[in-house]
Design a protein around this motif. Structure first.
Motif, mmCIF file in Angstrom:
data_model
loop_
_atom_site.group_PDB
_atom_site.id
_atom_site.type_symbol
_atom_site.label_atom_id
_atom_site.label_comp_id
_atom_site.label_asym_id
_atom_site.label_seq_id
_atom_site.Cartn_x
_atom_site.Cartn_y
_atom_site.Cartn_z
ATOM 1 N N GLY A 152 35.423 41.815 43.485
ATOM 2 C CA GLY A 152 36.784 41.342 42.947
ATOM 3 C C GLY A 152 36.762 41.009 41.349
ATOM 4 N N ASN A 153 35.689 41.176 40.698
ATOM 5 C CA ASN A 153 35.440 41.102 39.447
ATOM 6 C C ASN A 153 36.189 39.608 38.760
ATOM 7 N N CYS A 154 36.105 38.756 39.457
ATOM 8 C CA CYS A 154 36.932 37.520 39.113
ATOM 9 C C CYS A 154 36.170 36.915 37.853
ATOM 10 N N CYS A 195 37.420 38.749 34.444
ATOM 11 C CA CYS A 195 38.657 38.435 33.976
ATOM 12 C C CYS A 195 38.957 36.564 33.709
ATOM 13 N N HIS A 196 38.024 35.849 34.343
ATOM 14 C CA HIS A 196 38.163 34.286 34.158
ATOM 15 C C HIS A 196 37.095 33.949 33.423
ATOM 16 N N THR A 207 43.371 31.552 33.930
ATOM 17 C CA THR A 207 43.315 30.303 34.134
ATOM 18 C C THR A 207 41.785 29.904 34.405
ATOM 19 N N TRP A 267 42.995 22.107 44.665
ATOM 20 C CA TRP A 267 43.850 23.095 45.320
ATOM 21 C C TRP A 267 43.095 23.025 46.833
ATOM 22 N N LEU A 278 53.049 33.311 39.740
ATOM 23 C CA LEU A 278 52.148 33.808 39.076
ATOM 24 C C LEU A 278 52.440 35.257 38.516
ATOM 25 N N TYR A 279 51.760 35.644 37.304
ATOM 26 C CA TYR A 279 52.074 36.813 36.610
ATOM 27 C C TYR A 279 51.184 37.912 37.508
ATOM 28 N N ALA A 312 49.337 40.187 36.195
ATOM 29 C CA ALA A 312 47.911 40.580 35.655
ATOM 30 C C ALA A 312 47.144 40.086 36.533
ATOM 31 N N PHE A 313 47.323 38.875 37.154
ATOM 32 C CA PHE A 313 46.422 38.437 38.355
ATOM 33 C C PHE A 313 46.612 39.367 39.491
ATOM 34 N N PRO A 314 45.603 40.157 39.916
ATOM 35 C CA PRO A 314 45.788 41.090 40.935
ATOM 36 C C PRO A 314 46.048 40.776 42.281
ATOM 37 N N PHE A 366 44.802 41.217 46.271
ATOM 38 C CA PHE A 366 44.043 40.356 47.005
ATOM 39 C C PHE A 366 44.726 39.904 48.309
ATOM 40 N N ARG A 372 58.716 31.556 34.627
ATOM 41 C CA ARG A 372 57.969 32.176 35.798
ATOM 42 C C ARG A 372 58.795 32.485 37.066
ATOM 43 N N HIS A 416 40.289 46.310 44.146
ATOM 44 C CA HIS A 416 41.515 46.489 43.268
ATOM 45 C C HIS A 416 41.654 47.570 42.281
HETATM 46 C C1 HEC Z 1 42.361 41.627 35.900
HETATM 47 C C2 HEC Z 1 42.150 40.240 35.720
HETATM 48 C C3 HEC Z 1 41.994 39.365 36.894
HETATM 49 C C4 HEC Z 1 41.117 39.252 37.730
HETATM 50 C C5 HEC Z 1 40.372 40.399 38.244
HETATM 51 C C6 HEC Z 1 41.150 38.242 38.575
HETATM 52 N N1 HEC Z 1 42.082 37.533 38.052
HETATM 53 FE FE1 HEC Z 1 42.607 35.513 38.673
HETATM 54 N N2 HEC Z 1 44.146 35.282 37.451
HETATM 55 C C7 HEC Z 1 44.176 36.377 36.038
HETATM 56 C C8 HEC Z 1 45.226 35.957 35.411
HETATM 57 C C9 HEC Z 1 45.662 36.420 33.906
HETATM 58 C C10 HEC Z 1 45.631 34.758 35.953
HETATM 59 C C11 HEC Z 1 46.648 33.729 35.392
HETATM 60 C C12 HEC Z 1 48.243 34.162 35.932
HETATM 61 C C13 HEC Z 1 49.484 33.489 35.418
HETATM 62 O O1 HEC Z 1 49.304 32.482 34.676
HETATM 63 O O2 HEC Z 1 50.496 33.606 36.097
HETATM 64 C C14 HEC Z 1 44.928 34.351 37.110
HETATM 65 C C15 HEC Z 1 45.132 33.479 37.924
HETATM 66 C C16 HEC Z 1 44.270 33.251 39.287
HETATM 67 C C17 HEC Z 1 44.561 32.101 40.082
HETATM 68 C C18 HEC Z 1 45.797 30.867 39.773
HETATM 69 C C19 HEC Z 1 45.186 29.643 39.332
HETATM 70 C C20 HEC Z 1 46.069 28.670 38.653
HETATM 71 O O3 HEC Z 1 45.370 27.746 38.064
HETATM 72 O O4 HEC Z 1 47.229 29.090 38.682
HETATM 73 C C21 HEC Z 1 43.721 32.048 41.084
HETATM 74 C C22 HEC Z 1 43.502 31.118 42.259
HETATM 75 C C23 HEC Z 1 42.981 33.399 40.651
HETATM 76 N N3 HEC Z 1 43.302 33.865 39.541
HETATM 77 C C24 HEC Z 1 41.740 33.648 41.587
HETATM 78 C C25 HEC Z 1 41.009 34.851 41.122
HETATM 79 C C26 HEC Z 1 40.039 35.287 41.855
HETATM 80 C C27 HEC Z 1 39.530 34.410 43.292
HETATM 81 C C28 HEC Z 1 39.588 36.552 41.554
HETATM 82 C C29 HEC Z 1 38.593 37.450 42.170
HETATM 83 C C30 HEC Z 1 38.719 37.862 43.503
HETATM 84 C C31 HEC Z 1 40.429 36.895 40.397
HETATM 85 N N4 HEC Z 1 41.087 35.712 40.362
HETATM 86 C C32 HEC Z 1 40.359 37.884 39.903
HETATM 87 C C33 HEC Z 1 43.369 37.436 35.906
HETATM 88 C C34 HEC Z 1 42.582 38.103 36.979
#
Ligand code: HEC
Ligand code: HEC
Ligand code: HEC
Length: 436
Positions: A54-56, A59-60, A84, A97, A117-118, A120-122, A126, A163, A201
């Motif tokens: 998922g490349n978490c 992005c994070h 975040t 959480w 949430l926006y 941009a978070f896929p 997921f 939001r 994704h």
């Molecule tokens: C393409 C970039 C991208 C990828 C890949 C990504 N995220 Fe994120 N994620 C974001 C962004 C940007 C936000 C903030 C969105 C917002 O503020 O509305 C976010 C928000 C979140 C949140 C909400 C947290 C909060 O404090 O509100 C969670 C949980 C999360 N991501 C988990 C994951 C996990 C687990 C993975 C991998 C399986 C992942 N993300 C992969 C970009 C990404």
């Protein structure tokens, strides 16, 4: 008259109240951060593999010493978003959480406190993850080192900073139904579809998006620009003249290189070398089987023969006419990129077969020329030097010669794109060698 007005007011109030209840999502109670010992080692490991797919981390993470602590910027047409902190830090991260709050965010794009949430978070992908896989991801994240770091505040323009407006976006563009297995297809194909459309994704980068940033319906895998890289089409429109098949896809997704189509650089280098690295071989085979089916039926003549013919034709087009572009290719590139027709090698990426040259968009070729491929990008430890010191005119002649060599028309708008990329990468255009 007074009566009518009162009725209208009451109706409007009722509609507003109904909308408010529709739009509003409840917050989910905070919990004590679960103890790492409450998860099995097996579950945590499964989560680690999924987080890779998922490349978490990509992005994070902004600094190697603060993995998963967020803060990466996402410039959008509507302002800038920051990822975040998803470490289990109780204040800065998602330590408070519950499992249910996490699952809701991944499936519905709603944070623990009920805010939207926006995309941009896929989460739009997921949402396809199974209960067990989400449990494993939760276990993995909760066992990470908590990091006390607060990412910068979002800088979204009004009204996109509100939001709750995402409710409308979801209404228009988000289908929360998870992907269903296709009984006509093999288990391997279905596994591949689950990985590609879910954790992986892949279309988040490989599909064009509409004005509102949603992936265009019916254009999945049609290719798109993303973060100033071009993610090529993987559907039947794919730009590589030797189409992808299960063998080449397997080697590309496992090793980051395929003999005919070349190497994974840029954001795809991260997907392969960091993201998919821990995924078991069976998953990579499954992804390859699924993606190969997107390309449509295999071509009749074998890939090796077709590649050989195309390379021979490219050699004939390097005909010694001593055009400026040809001279540059021979002196600057051929030493590392020349291939025998019967034995092209991935690390000598054959430029006449490579999407960096054959795609309708010149971005990837220009970026590789401007930045090279450093040792820690693309194939680990393998370097391609940059050619940023060439003038824009030289780069353009070279690029258009490579198009000719691949039997394709010249790129339009090349000079403008080159200028834009120099600016984005913070390079002043070099005019060295240009006539005054
Ligand atoms: C393409 C970039 C991208 C990828 C890949 C990504 N995220 Fe994120 N994620 C974001 C962004 C940007 C936000 C903030 C969105 C917002 O503020 O509305 C976010 C928000 C979140 C949140 C909400 C947290 C909060 O404090 O509100 C969670 C949980 C999360 N991501 C988990 C994951 C996990 C687990 C993975 C991998 C399986 C992942 N993300 C992969 C970009 C990404
Ligand atoms: C973060 C964006 C991003 C994601 C996510 C992504 N890709 Fe890519 N992909 C790219 C870019 C950019 C390229 C071009 C790289 C290059 O030319 O070296 C690419 C290239 C490719 C290629 C080679 C295409 C060609 O013709 O050269 C394949 C195959 C591919 N990706 C498959 C996948 C699969 C499978 C997934 C999901 C598991 C995926 N990609 C996820 C950005 C992405
Ligand atoms: C010293 C050897 C060397 C020279 C000279 C060189 N390259 Fe490369 N090039 C490489 C290597 C090695 C890679 C693969 C890097 C990796 O996988 O990390 C590469 C990758 C590329 C890619 C990316 C291919 C893909 O599949 O995405 C392109 C495009 C490219 N080179 C074009 C050029 C052009 C055009 C020139 C001439 C101006 C050139 N290279 C000169 C070694 C070289």
């Amino acid at each position: 008259m007074g009566r009518t007005l009162a009725t209208v007011l009451v109706v409007v109030l009722i509609i507003l109240a109904a909308l408010f209840f529709l739009i509003r999502k409840p917050s989910i109670a905070a919990v004590e951060t679960p103890a790492a010992s409450s998860f099995s080692a097996e579950q945590v490991e499964r989560g680690r593999v999924l987080a890779g797919i998922g490349n978490c981390a990509t992005c994070h993470t902004t600094a190697e010493d603060k993995p998963y602590a967020g803060g990466r910027d996402f410039p959008t047409g509507f302002g800038t978003l920051y990822s975040t902190n998803i470490t289990p830090h109780p204040e800065n991260g998602i330590g408070r959480w519950s499992r249910d709050a996490f699952v809701r965010s991944m499936r519905e794009g709603i944070a623990r406190d009920g805010s939207y949430l926006y995309p941009a978070f896929p989460y739009t992908h997921f949402k396809n993850l199974s209960d067990e896989d989400l449990d494993a991801l939760y276990a993995y994240l909760m066992t990470l080192e908590p990091v006390a770091y607060t990412p910068p505040e979002n800088a979204m323009h009004f009204p996109f900073n509100l939001r709750f407006l995402q409710w409308g976006w979801q209404l228009l563009f988000f289908d929360s139904k998870p992907i269903q297995p296709d009984p006509q297809q093999s288990d391997e194909w279905n596994r591949g579809a689950y990985l590609a459309e879910g954790a992986g994704h892949c279309t988040a980068c490989h599909s064009p998006r509409n004005l509102f940033g949603a992936e265009k319906k019916g254009r999945a895998y049609a290719g798109a620009l993303i973060d100033n890289w071009y993610a090529p089409a993987l559907n039947p429109e794919q730009p590589v003249p030797v189409h992808w098949d299960t063998d080449t896809l397997y080697s590309y997704l496992r090793e980051g290189r395929a003999d005919y189509q070349g190497v994974a650089v840029g954001s795809m280098g991260e997907v392969v070398h960091r993201g998919l690295q821990r995924a078991p071989d069976s998953d990579i085979h499954a992804l390859a089987a699924y993606l190969a089916s997107l390309a449509g039926p295999a071509k009749v003549d074998g890939a090796a023969r077709r590649a050989g013919e195309l390379i021979e034709a490219a050699h004939r087009r390097t005909d010694g006419d001593r055009s400026h572009g040809e001279n540059l290719y021979i002196s600057a590139c051929a030493a590392c990129h020349y291939n025998a027709a019967n034995n092209p090698m991935a690390l000598r990426a054959e430029l006449s077969l490579n999407s960096a040259v054959t795609a309708g968009d010149p971005t990837n070729l220009l970026r590789v020329l401007l930045q090279g491929v450093p040792a820690d990008e693309g194939s680990p430890g393998i370097v391609m030097p940059d050619f940023a010191s060439l003038s824009n005119a030289d780069i353009a002649s070279l690029a258009q010669f490579l198009r000719k060599r691949a039997n394709l028309p010249p790129w339009e708008g090349l000079d403008k794109r080159l200028e834009e990329l120099r600016q984005t990468l913070g390079q002043a255009a070099s005019h060295a060698g240009e006539k005054q």
